[in-house]
Design an enzyme around this catalytic site. Structure first.
Site, PDB file in Angstrom:
ATOM      1  N   HIS A  74      -4.413   2.107   9.632  1.00  0.00           N
ATOM      2  CA  HIS A  74      -5.335   3.076  10.248  1.00  0.00           C
ATOM      3  C   HIS A  74      -6.571   3.309   9.363  1.00  0.00           C
ATOM      4  O   HIS A  74      -7.556   3.868   9.818  1.00  0.00           O
ATOM      5  CB  HIS A  74      -4.614   4.401  10.568  1.00  0.00           C
ATOM      6  CG  HIS A  74      -4.389   5.305   9.398  1.00  0.00           C
ATOM      7  ND1 HIS A  74      -4.197   6.667   9.529  1.00  0.00           N
ATOM      8  CD2 HIS A  74      -4.335   5.063   8.067  1.00  0.00           C
ATOM      9  CE1 HIS A  74      -4.034   7.201   8.335  1.00  0.00           C
ATOM     10  NE2 HIS A  74      -4.114   6.258   7.435  1.00  0.00           N
ATOM     11  N   ASP A 126       0.897  -1.765  -4.639  1.00  0.00           N
ATOM     12  CA  ASP A 126      -0.349  -1.009  -4.449  1.00  0.00           C
ATOM     13  C   ASP A 126      -1.310  -1.464  -5.529  1.00  0.00           C
ATOM     14  O   ASP A 126      -0.971  -2.335  -6.353  1.00  0.00           O
ATOM     15  CB  ASP A 126      -0.117   0.516  -4.503  1.00  0.00           C
ATOM     16  CG  ASP A 126      -1.133   1.293  -3.659  1.00  0.00           C
ATOM     17  OD1 ASP A 126      -2.344   1.186  -3.934  1.00  0.00           O
ATOM     18  OD2 ASP A 126      -0.720   2.016  -2.724  1.00  0.00           O
ATOM     19  N   GLY A 164       0.856  -1.207   0.000  1.00  0.00           N
ATOM     20  CA  GLY A 164       0.000   0.000   0.000  1.00  0.00           C
ATOM     21  C   GLY A 164       0.876   1.236   0.000  1.00  0.00           C
ATOM     22  O   GLY A 164       0.582   2.224   0.672  1.00  0.00           O
ATOM     23  N   GLY A 165       1.935   1.182  -0.774  1.00  0.00           N
ATOM     24  CA  GLY A 165       2.979   2.227  -0.739  1.00  0.00           C
ATOM     25  C   GLY A 165       2.711   3.418  -1.634  1.00  0.00           C
ATOM     26  O   GLY A 165       3.606   4.242  -1.843  1.00  0.00           O
TER      27      GLY A 165
HETATM   28  C1  LIG Z   1      -3.480   6.192   3.323  1.00  0.00           C
HETATM   29  S1  LIG Z   1      -2.718   5.619   1.892  1.00  0.00           S
HETATM   30  C2  LIG Z   1      -1.052   5.454   2.420  1.00  0.00           C
HETATM   31  C3  LIG Z   1      -0.076   5.437   1.299  1.00  0.00           C
HETATM   32  C4  LIG Z   1       1.386   5.339   1.687  1.00  0.00           C
HETATM   33  N1  LIG Z   1       1.694   4.125   2.381  1.00  0.00           N
HETATM   34  C5  LIG Z   1       1.764   6.559   2.497  1.00  0.00           C
HETATM   35  O1  LIG Z   1       1.867   6.487   3.712  1.00  0.00           O
HETATM   36  O2  LIG Z   1       1.937   7.609   1.910  1.00  0.00           O
HETATM   37  C6  LIG Z   1      -3.265   3.972   1.762  1.00  0.00           C
HETATM   38  C7  LIG Z   1      -2.797   3.238   0.531  1.00  0.00           C
HETATM   39  O3  LIG Z   1      -3.402   1.948   0.518  1.00  0.00           O
HETATM   40  C8  LIG Z   1      -3.699   1.608  -0.821  1.00  0.00           C
HETATM   41  N2  LIG Z   1      -4.741   0.578  -0.853  1.00  0.00           N
HETATM   42  C9  LIG Z   1      -6.044   0.690  -0.554  1.00  0.00           C
HETATM   43  N3  LIG Z   1      -6.671  -0.476  -0.714  1.00  0.00           N
HETATM   44  C10 LIG Z   1      -5.728  -1.360  -1.134  1.00  0.00           C
HETATM   45  C11 LIG Z   1      -5.751  -2.750  -1.456  1.00  0.00           C
HETATM   46  N4  LIG Z   1      -6.886  -3.448  -1.373  1.00  0.00           N
HETATM   47  N5  LIG Z   1      -4.610  -3.320  -1.817  1.00  0.00           N
HETATM   48  C12 LIG Z   1      -3.445  -2.625  -1.898  1.00  0.00           C
HETATM   49  N6  LIG Z   1      -3.360  -1.318  -1.612  1.00  0.00           N
HETATM   50  C13 LIG Z   1      -4.494  -0.683  -1.227  1.00  0.00           C
HETATM   51  C14 LIG Z   1      -4.168   2.922  -1.394  1.00  0.00           C
HETATM   52  O4  LIG Z   1      -4.145   2.914  -2.805  1.00  0.00           O
HETATM   53  C15 LIG Z   1      -3.184   3.904  -0.770  1.00  0.00           C
HETATM   54  O5  LIG Z   1      -2.061   4.082  -1.566  1.00  0.00           O
END
Ligand SMILES: C[S@@+](CC[C@H](N)C(=O)[O-])C[C@H]1O[C@@H](n2cnc3c(N)ncnc32)[C@H](O)[C@@H]1O
Length: 452
Positions: free
Chosen positions: A359, A318, A293-294
């Site tokens: 979170h 991601d 989820g980067g």
């Molecule tokens: C709050 S953001 C945080 C992004 C990054 N880690 C940061 O701190 O800047 C949450 C991330 O989770 C990803 N995400 C949401 N659902 C997901 C899934 N089912 N599988 C993989 N990534 C996912 C989103 O696309 C987003 O980039």
């Protein structure tokens, strides 16, 4: 109580600060003369008196003294003094303001400022203000450059100047401040249209949602406050991707919120060399760090910059739509489309890393995400590094408490205390917390976990 026998203690005897005489006659009707000649005030009059008196006049002198004393040690490089001064400066404003002024600020000025900034970002106003060395520019000139009606732009910019976000140099002429210069950078500016378009309604409607479910704490991320506010079956991330350009704007916001915060991969935070790089497998296909989820890779790119000479693959995971929105990325970093509700494709990495991911989800959903990480971890070798707020039991920071309510409104989830992290990670997910690494106030902690 006021010596002029009026309702509110304002020297002109009115409830609104304008001496039109109306409030005086109202107050005469409701105040009662007593036998000893003193005026008694009705509960409504007493309440109005409080609303137009400083919030905390007694605290003003000691706060000014604190500002003077800390101010002696201040210079732009002294972040500690800057942060302490900000606490005192906010306290001073809060003490000096009357409740009425604070209420007007919340309800008129701040929402209007958010709307004005959003309009400015959408139209390229802040970029246009930077032309010709950011020299002062008239509204007429800017209106041609950004293609916004001059009278609409004039009103927008007048409020931005009144709030101190741009500088008025003459009538309908302005120059940028450092703040408005930063709004021209997507990682700072794009948070405004993104949150205005895909998040803030959820906060604005939190009270009606809470009433609808009988003031219980929302727990469903699939049928929760977000779906109520946006009248959608989608979750926040899907809604953003479904409504361009909110998705790319959110990626920029993610790249922006972390700027200037302590970074776990720095010397004084988490000993990367000792605990991650030392003992890591050197084979070609061994993964050193998997960022789950980067987003568009800002964290793993920082890792590549700071520790990129170490052996092992650096992998960014991601959703495909998000990876497709990457402009540039260090060539050492592999991009891997991955949905974290499915089996983790990379088994036995030295470290799996999640920043501001858990979170976003309530405990039951986090358990499903963590199960997939756990299944991929190699006992005695793999670590899970969770980079999140750990809210202290007292004196939480407003950035963390604000985000906590955002998480509630967007996902029915939360920022967690140490006890809540322990409950999730150890009691529910069956991991072992090795240590919670933190510098300061619980914002951006690193929770180091292993298999038990
Ligand atoms: C709050 S953001 C945080 C992004 C990054 N880690 C940061 O701190 O800047 C949450 C991330 O989770 C990803 N995400 C949401 N659902 C997901 C899934 N089912 N599988 C993989 N990534 C996912 C989103 O696309 C987003 O980039």
């Amino acid at each position: 109580m006021p010596s002029n026998g009026t309702a509110n203690g304002a020297s002109n005897g009115t409830t609104n600060g304008h001496s039109n005489g109306t409030a005086k006659s109202t107050s005469r009707k409701t105040s009662k003369d007593t036998p000893n000649g003193k005026v008694q005030y009705s509960p409504a009059e007493r309440a109005a008196e409080v609303a137009v008196s400083p919030n905390n006049a007694e605290r003003v002198p000691s706060t000014i003294a604190a500002i003077q004393s800390i101010g002696d040690t201040f210079n732009a490089a002294n972040n500690d003094a800057r942060m302490k001064l900000l606490v005192e400066a906010r306290r001073l404003v809060q003490s000096l303001e009357t409740p009425r002024e604070t209420m007007i600020k919340h309800n008129w000025a701040q929402p209007a400022a958010h709307a004005a900034i959003t309009l400015g970002v959408d139209t390229g106003l802040f970029k246009a203000m930077l032309a010709n060395d950011a020299s002062p520019k008239t509204v007429a000139k800017l209106s041609e450059n950004v293609n916004v009606d001059a009278s609409l732009l004039a009103r927008t910019m007048r409020h931005l100047a009144a709030m101190g976000y741009i500088r008025e140099t003459a009538a309908d002429e302005y120059e940028p401040t450092n703040f408005s210069k930063s709004l021209a950078i997507p990682i700072i500016g794009d948070g405004y249209p993104c949150l205005a378009g895909g998040a803030n309604s959820s906060l604005l409607k939190l009270n009606t949602y809470a009433a609808k479910i009988g003031y219980r704490e929302p727990t469903s991320s699939a049928h929760g406050p977000y779906q109520h506010a946006y009248d959608t079956h989608l979750n926040f991330f899907a809604y953003l991707q479904d409504n361009p350009p909110l998705g790319p704007q959110f990626n920029h916001h993610m790249a922006g919120y972390r700027q200037g915060r302590p970074s776990w991969m720095d010397e004084n935070f988490f000993p990367v060399k000792e605990r991650l790089i030392k003992g890591a497998k050197a084979e070609d296909d061994a993964a050193l760090l998997v960022d789950i989820g980067g987003s568009i890779g800002h964290d793993i790119a920082e890792f590549a910059r700071k520790h990129g000479n170490s052996a092992g693959r650096l992998v960014l995971q991601d959703l495909p739509a998000v990876l497709g929105q990457i402009d540039t990325l260090d060539e050492r970093i592999e991009r891997m489309s991955y949905d974290f509700f499915t089996k983790q494709p990379l088994a036995g990495a030295r470290a799996y890393y999640m920043h501001s991911v858990l979170h976003d989800w309530p405990d039951d959903v986090c358990e499903r995400i963590l199960e997939n990480v756990k299944d991929a971890m190699e006992p005695g070798y793999s670590k899970l590094l969770i980079n999140e707020n750990v809210i202290p039991d007292v004196q939480a920071h407003w950035e963390a408490t604000g985000l906590d309510l955002m998480m509630l409104a967007l996902f029915a989830s939360r920022e967690r205390t140490a006890a809540q992290w322990k409950h999730l990670l150890e009691d529910r997910a069956g991991l072992r917390i090795v240590k919670i690494w933190e510098v300061g106030n619980g914002v951006e902690s690193l929770i180091e976990c292993e298999l038990p």
